[in-house]
Enzyme design. Structure first.
Site, PDB file in Angstrom:
ATOM      1  N   HIS A 126      47.850  40.788  46.487  1.00  0.00           N
ATOM      2  CA  HIS A 126      47.112  41.296  45.334  1.00  0.00           C
ATOM      3  C   HIS A 126      47.746  42.643  44.969  1.00  0.00           C
ATOM      4  CE1 HIS A 126      43.707  43.102  43.187  1.00  0.00           C
ATOM      5  NE2 HIS A 126      43.161  41.896  43.122  1.00  0.00           N
ATOM      6  N   ASP A 201      44.826  43.159  54.496  1.00  0.00           N
ATOM      7  CA  ASP A 201      43.895  43.194  53.367  1.00  0.00           C
ATOM      8  C   ASP A 201      42.898  42.059  53.602  1.00  0.00           C
ATOM      9  OD1 ASP A 201      42.536  42.742  51.033  1.00  0.00           O
ATOM     10  OD2 ASP A 201      44.302  42.726  49.731  1.00  0.00           O
ATOM     11  N   GLN A 204      39.749  38.837  50.926  1.00  0.00           N
ATOM     12  CA  GLN A 204      39.471  37.398  50.789  1.00  0.00           C
ATOM     13  C   GLN A 204      39.365  36.717  52.159  1.00  0.00           C
ATOM     14  OE1 GLN A 204      38.807  36.168  47.875  1.00  0.00           O
ATOM     15  NE2 GLN A 204      39.688  37.694  46.506  1.00  0.00           N
ATOM     16  N   LYS A 231      32.382  41.193  47.636  1.00  0.00           N
ATOM     17  CA  LYS A 231      32.842  39.806  47.808  1.00  0.00           C
ATOM     18  C   LYS A 231      32.114  39.146  48.977  1.00  0.00           C
ATOM     19  CE  LYS A 231      37.555  40.702  46.184  1.00  0.00           C
ATOM     20  NZ  LYS A 231      37.485  40.331  44.783  1.00  0.00           N
ATOM     21  N   CYS A 373      45.538  39.326  39.225  1.00  0.00           N
ATOM     22  CA  CYS A 373      45.999  40.610  39.807  1.00  0.00           C
ATOM     23  C   CYS A 373      46.984  40.374  40.946  1.00  0.00           C
ATOM     24  CB  CYS A 373      44.831  41.459  40.312  1.00  0.00           C
ATOM     25  SG  CYS A 373      43.602  41.791  39.078  1.00  0.00           S
TER      26      CYS A 373
HETATM   27  N1  ALA Z   1      40.827  40.273  43.282  1.00  0.00           N
HETATM   28  C1  ALA Z   1      39.709  39.588  42.764  1.00  0.00           C
HETATM   29  C2  ALA Z   1      40.063  38.207  42.317  1.00  0.00           C
HETATM   30  O1  ALA Z   1      41.026  37.652  42.771  1.00  0.00           O
HETATM   31  C3  ALA Z   1      39.072  40.381  41.709  1.00  0.00           C
HETATM   32  O2  ALA Z   1      39.404  37.671  41.471  1.00  0.00           O
END
Ligand code: ALA
Length: 460
Positions: A126, A201, A204, A231, A373
């Site tokens: 990202h 990171d 996710q 998230k 992103c």
């Molecule tokens: N990084 C977040 C996404 O992938 C906002 O939607």
């Protein structure tokens, strides 16, 4: 729906809300955009309401409520630390406003220490894990293969090439584009073998499976970990940076201001210890209270069980999407691949942004589309040439290439996936007509005005 799925479904706020369709009908919204933001847990909202009467300044008052707020805030560091198995003595838990701020903070600290060393980022990151490094240090990319998986061979080649000059390997725990989970412990071993550290990171990754930073003496230790509360079912703007306390005890902080110092005169600044040194301004105690409530709820549900539950849903969606002619999946290297609960795809003959609009306006299904992103990663998955990218750069009015992404939370279910697959199949059968119709609606500002009429609120 089985009892566990019902329990998960009822754990979040807003699952029954209806949204308008282009036909005028209102339909229960389906949220398949959880990788961007998840809805709050009921437990989180309860915590916010229960804590609100006691809410007060943190580290700034002798009043009872202030002391209570400060205690809650400080104790939260232990809960976070235990959640990801950090070392309470040697690591510091710094609260930030999200993953992005956390990585910027770390990049600043590392750049202050030694700008001559290299940070290896990967092509699947990202932008939050690319741009801070690009501007803070010397950085280089570790490549991914054609299906988007990280090349450990290239990582080792780069570690060798830089002859001990690599300071940090900055890698995502799971991709927000393909969902691939990286072998972070193997990456940690490699990084440590060549005298580097590792940042994961976890934006996710942490919301989807158990995370263990492993002991400092282990070769598989994760040196730095970052993630965001929004998230993981806890809005209110909190994020986390965990890592070696030593690094943060040296030099000035990234953000300077109140709460970071012991004493300031016209001649000197005596910085406080970290984490206080790294948390300028009034701490976000509501955000932290929300995060802690979410962590406790996730732990009650059991992270392993949640991972399996989301995996079933993801496998089901992948199987369904593969059966629709004209749908192409990205980063899909077989159902056995370790991944988190998201899937990216394109629909032949329909621009990605139109697919997202069709799903929303015709089916009340929220997805994300575009470059997520993670521009270099999506560009590579789409095999875009330098010339094509240059063309995009020179023609900002033309629609950018990209993908469509569905991403699941613990509360989504197969019935919702069925509804999604049905509309995707219908869309592909009428693609030409639909693409033309939705091409006229250029962006959110063109969302038909009447659809944006405020929805009548229920009494709280
Ligand atoms: N990084 C977040 C996404 O992938 C906002 O939607």
């Amino acid at each position: 729906m089985d009892t566990f799925s019902m329990l998960l479904r009822n754990s979040v706020v807003g699952i029954e809300e209806k949204v308008p369709l282009v036909s005028g009908e209102r339909r229960t919204a389906i949220n398949f955009d959880n990788a961007a933001t998840t809805p709050p847990f009921h437990s989180v909202m309860r915590e916010i309401r229960n804590f609100a009467p006691w809410y007060s300044s943190v580290h700034r008052g002798a009043g009872y409520k202030s002391v209570l707020s400060s205690n809650l805030y400080e104790k939260a560091r232990d809960t976070v630390s235990e959640f990801v198995k950090a070392d309470a003595q040697r690591d510091v838990v710094i609260f930030t406003k999200g993953t992005t701020e956390a990585i910027n903070l770390l990049a600043y600290k590392i750049s202050q220490q030694d700008r001559s060393r290299v940070v290896l980022v990967t092509e699947m990151e990202h932008l939050a894990n690319v741009l801070p490094w690009r501007f803070a240090c010397q950085s280089d990319f570790v490549s991914v293969d054609a299906s988007g998986r990280l090349s450990l061979e290239d990582l080792e080649t780069k570690l060798v090439k830089y002859k001990g000059k690599v300071r940090l390997v900055a890698v995502t725990g799971a991709s927000n584009v393909t969902g691939y989970m990286n072998p972070v412990y193997r990456i940690a071993r490699l990084a440590h073998q060549y005298g580097a550290e590792i940042l994961v990171d976890g934006a996710q990754w942490v919301p989807h499976c158990p995370v263990d930073m492993r002991p400092h003496q282990s070769k598989e230790h994760i040196d730095y970990l970052v993630f965001s509360a929004h998230k993981m079912y806890a809005p209110f703007g909190a994020g986390v940076l965990i890592g070696h306390k030593d690094l943060f005890q040296q030099g000035p902080p990234f953000c300077k201001g109140g709460g970071t110092v012991n004493l300031v005169t016209h001649e000197l600044v005596d910085w406080d210890d970290s984490p206080q040194r790294d948390e300028a301004g009034s701490p976000n105690v509501m955000g932290v209270a929300a995060l802690i409530a979410a962590i406790e709820t996730l732990q009650c549900m059991n992270m392993n069980t949640l991972y399996e539950h989301e995996k079933q849903l993801t496998d089901y969606a992948i199987k369904g999407l593969k059966s629709v002619p004209g749908i192409k999946l990205y980063g899909e290297a077989g159902l056995a691949e370790k991944r988190v609960s998201l899937v990216s795809f394109t629909a032949e003959g329909i621009h990605h942004s139109n697919v997202a609009k069709i799903l929303s306006y015709e089916g009340a299904i929220a997805v994300r589309s575009g470059l997520f992103c993670a521009h270099p990663y999506v560009q590579k998955l789409l095999c875009l040439s330098k010339e094509e990218l240059q063309y995009c750069h020179e023609h900002p009015d033309e629609p950018l290439p990209g993908l469509v992404r569905i991403s699941f939370g613990i509360y989504n279910n197969c019935r919702e996936v069925d509804a999604f697959l049905e509309i995707i199949a219908w869309m592909m059968r009428h693609r030409r007509k639909l693409d033309e119709k939705y091409r006229c609606i250029e962006n959110d500002a063109d969302y038909p005005r009447w659809l944006l009429k405020p929805v009548k609120k229920r009494a709280p």
